[in-house]
Design a protein around this motif. Sequence first.
Motif, PDB file in Angstrom:
ATOM      1  N   PRO A   5       0.997   6.732  -3.228  1.00 39.20           N
ATOM      2  CA  PRO A   5       1.585   5.455  -2.792  1.00 39.20           C
ATOM      3  C   PRO A   5       3.038   5.551  -2.309  1.00 39.20           C
ATOM      4  O   PRO A   5       3.373   4.977  -1.277  1.00 39.20           O
ATOM      5  N   VAL A   6       3.885   6.286  -3.018  1.00 41.81           N
ATOM      6  CA  VAL A   6       5.289   6.400  -2.604  1.00 41.81           C
ATOM      7  C   VAL A   6       5.387   7.118  -1.262  1.00 41.81           C
ATOM      8  O   VAL A   6       6.164   6.720  -0.390  1.00 41.81           O
ATOM      9  N   ASP A   7       4.589   8.156  -1.064  1.00 36.02           N
ATOM     10  CA  ASP A   7       4.569   8.872   0.212  1.00 36.02           C
ATOM     11  C   ASP A   7       4.110   7.947   1.342  1.00 36.02           C
ATOM     12  O   ASP A   7       4.655   7.985   2.447  1.00 36.02           O
ATOM     13  N   TYR A  43       6.153   6.898   4.605  1.00 38.53           N
ATOM     14  CA  TYR A  43       5.563   7.070   5.934  1.00 38.53           C
ATOM     15  C   TYR A  43       5.680   5.770   6.726  1.00 38.53           C
ATOM     16  O   TYR A  43       6.133   5.758   7.864  1.00 38.53           O
ATOM     17  N   TYR A  44       5.293   4.674   6.103  1.00 35.98           N
ATOM     18  CA  TYR A  44       5.326   3.369   6.763  1.00 35.98           C
ATOM     19  C   TYR A  44       6.756   2.990   7.150  1.00 35.98           C
ATOM     20  O   TYR A  44       6.992   2.483   8.239  1.00 35.98           O
ATOM     21  N   SER A  45       7.704   3.264   6.279  1.00 38.89           N
ATOM     22  CA  SER A  45       9.091   2.885   6.553  1.00 38.89           C
ATOM     23  C   SER A  45       9.686   3.654   7.729  1.00 38.89           C
ATOM     24  O   SER A  45      10.641   3.187   8.348  1.00 38.89           O
ATOM     25  N   THR A  46       9.133   4.831   8.046  1.00 41.21           N
ATOM     26  CA  THR A  46       9.655   5.621   9.164  1.00 41.21           C
ATOM     27  C   THR A  46       9.071   5.202  10.512  1.00 41.21           C
ATOM     28  O   THR A  46       9.568   5.619  11.546  1.00 41.21           O
ATOM     29  N   LEU A  47       8.023   4.370  10.478  1.00 41.50           N
ATOM     30  CA  LEU A  47       7.410   3.927  11.727  1.00 41.50           C
ATOM     31  C   LEU A  47       8.297   2.906  12.429  1.00 41.50           C
ATOM     32  O   LEU A  47       9.010   2.133  11.783  1.00 41.50           O
ATOM     33  N   LYS A  48       8.225   2.899  13.748  1.00 45.15           N
ATOM     34  CA  LYS A  48       8.918   1.876  14.534  1.00 45.15           C
ATOM     35  C   LYS A  48       8.159   0.559  14.385  1.00 45.15           C
ATOM     36  O   LYS A  48       6.984   0.551  14.009  1.00 45.15           O
ATOM     37  N   LYS A  49       8.824  -0.540  14.707  1.00 46.75           N
ATOM     38  CA  LYS A  49       8.228  -1.865  14.541  1.00 46.75           C
ATOM     39  C   LYS A  49       6.882  -1.981  15.263  1.00 46.75           C
ATOM     40  O   LYS A  49       5.908  -2.497  14.711  1.00 46.75           O
ATOM     41  N   SER A  93      -0.905  -9.818   4.691  1.00 48.31           N
ATOM     42  CA  SER A  93       0.257  -9.959   3.805  1.00 48.31           C
ATOM     43  C   SER A  93       0.172  -9.032   2.602  1.00 48.31           C
ATOM     44  O   SER A  93       1.185  -8.486   2.164  1.00 48.31           O
ATOM     45  N   THR A  94      -1.026  -8.865   2.087  1.00 47.47           N
ATOM     46  CA  THR A  94      -1.207  -8.006   0.917  1.00 47.47           C
ATOM     47  C   THR A  94      -0.838  -6.566   1.236  1.00 47.47           C
ATOM     48  O   THR A  94      -0.090  -5.937   0.488  1.00 47.47           O
ATOM     49  N   ILE A  95      -1.324  -6.043   2.355  1.00 49.61           N
ATOM     50  CA  ILE A  95      -1.031  -4.645   2.684  1.00 49.61           C
ATOM     51  C   ILE A  95       0.433  -4.459   3.048  1.00 49.61           C
ATOM     52  O   ILE A  95       1.038  -3.438   2.720  1.00 49.61           O
ATOM     53  N   VAL A  96       1.044  -5.455   3.686  1.00 51.07           N
ATOM     54  CA  VAL A  96       2.487  -5.377   3.979  1.00 51.07           C
ATOM     55  C   VAL A  96       3.263  -5.276   2.669  1.00 51.07           C
ATOM     56  O   VAL A  96       4.167  -4.443   2.536  1.00 51.07           O
ATOM     57  N   LEU A 142       2.747  -1.818   1.116  1.00 47.76           N
ATOM     58  CA  LEU A 142       3.488  -0.779   1.831  1.00 47.76           C
ATOM     59  C   LEU A 142       4.994  -0.921   1.625  1.00 47.76           C
ATOM     60  O   LEU A 142       5.738   0.050   1.718  1.00 47.76           O
ATOM     61  N   ALA A 143       5.449  -2.136   1.324  1.00 51.29           N
ATOM     62  CA  ALA A 143       6.866  -2.367   1.052  1.00 51.29           C
ATOM     63  C   ALA A 143       7.214  -2.069  -0.404  1.00 51.29           C
ATOM     64  O   ALA A 143       8.383  -2.092  -0.782  1.00 51.29           O
ATOM     65  N   GLY A 144       6.198  -1.809  -1.228  1.00 54.65           N
ATOM     66  CA  GLY A 144       6.440  -1.473  -2.627  1.00 54.65           C
ATOM     67  C   GLY A 144       6.544  -2.677  -3.546  1.00 54.65           C
ATOM     68  O   GLY A 144       6.910  -2.545  -4.710  1.00 54.65           O
TER      69      GLY A 144
END
Length: 71
Positions: A8-10, A14-20, A39-42, A45-47
């Motif tokens: 999950p942390v990885d 990964y998600y945080s490095t993606l462009k918008k 909304s759930t997956i966002v 991915l945001a922790g």
Amino acid sequence: KRNGDLQPVDLQDYYSTLKKKEKGKLLRFLTREYGMGYSTIVNKLAGRHEMSETDVFLLNLAIENENLWRT
């Protein structure tokens, strides 16, 4: 690490490095192909929420097959 081994942390990193635009493509793919709630997956991915084993598996699958959602 191989993509299939991402935890999950990885996945959050990964998600945080993606462009918008890439984030949007990934999220649309996850909601369309895997039926994940947007909304759930966002939030996962945001922790802000914990990922289930199924979430981790499906996210790893999507990352391994980037060509399906990056096009």
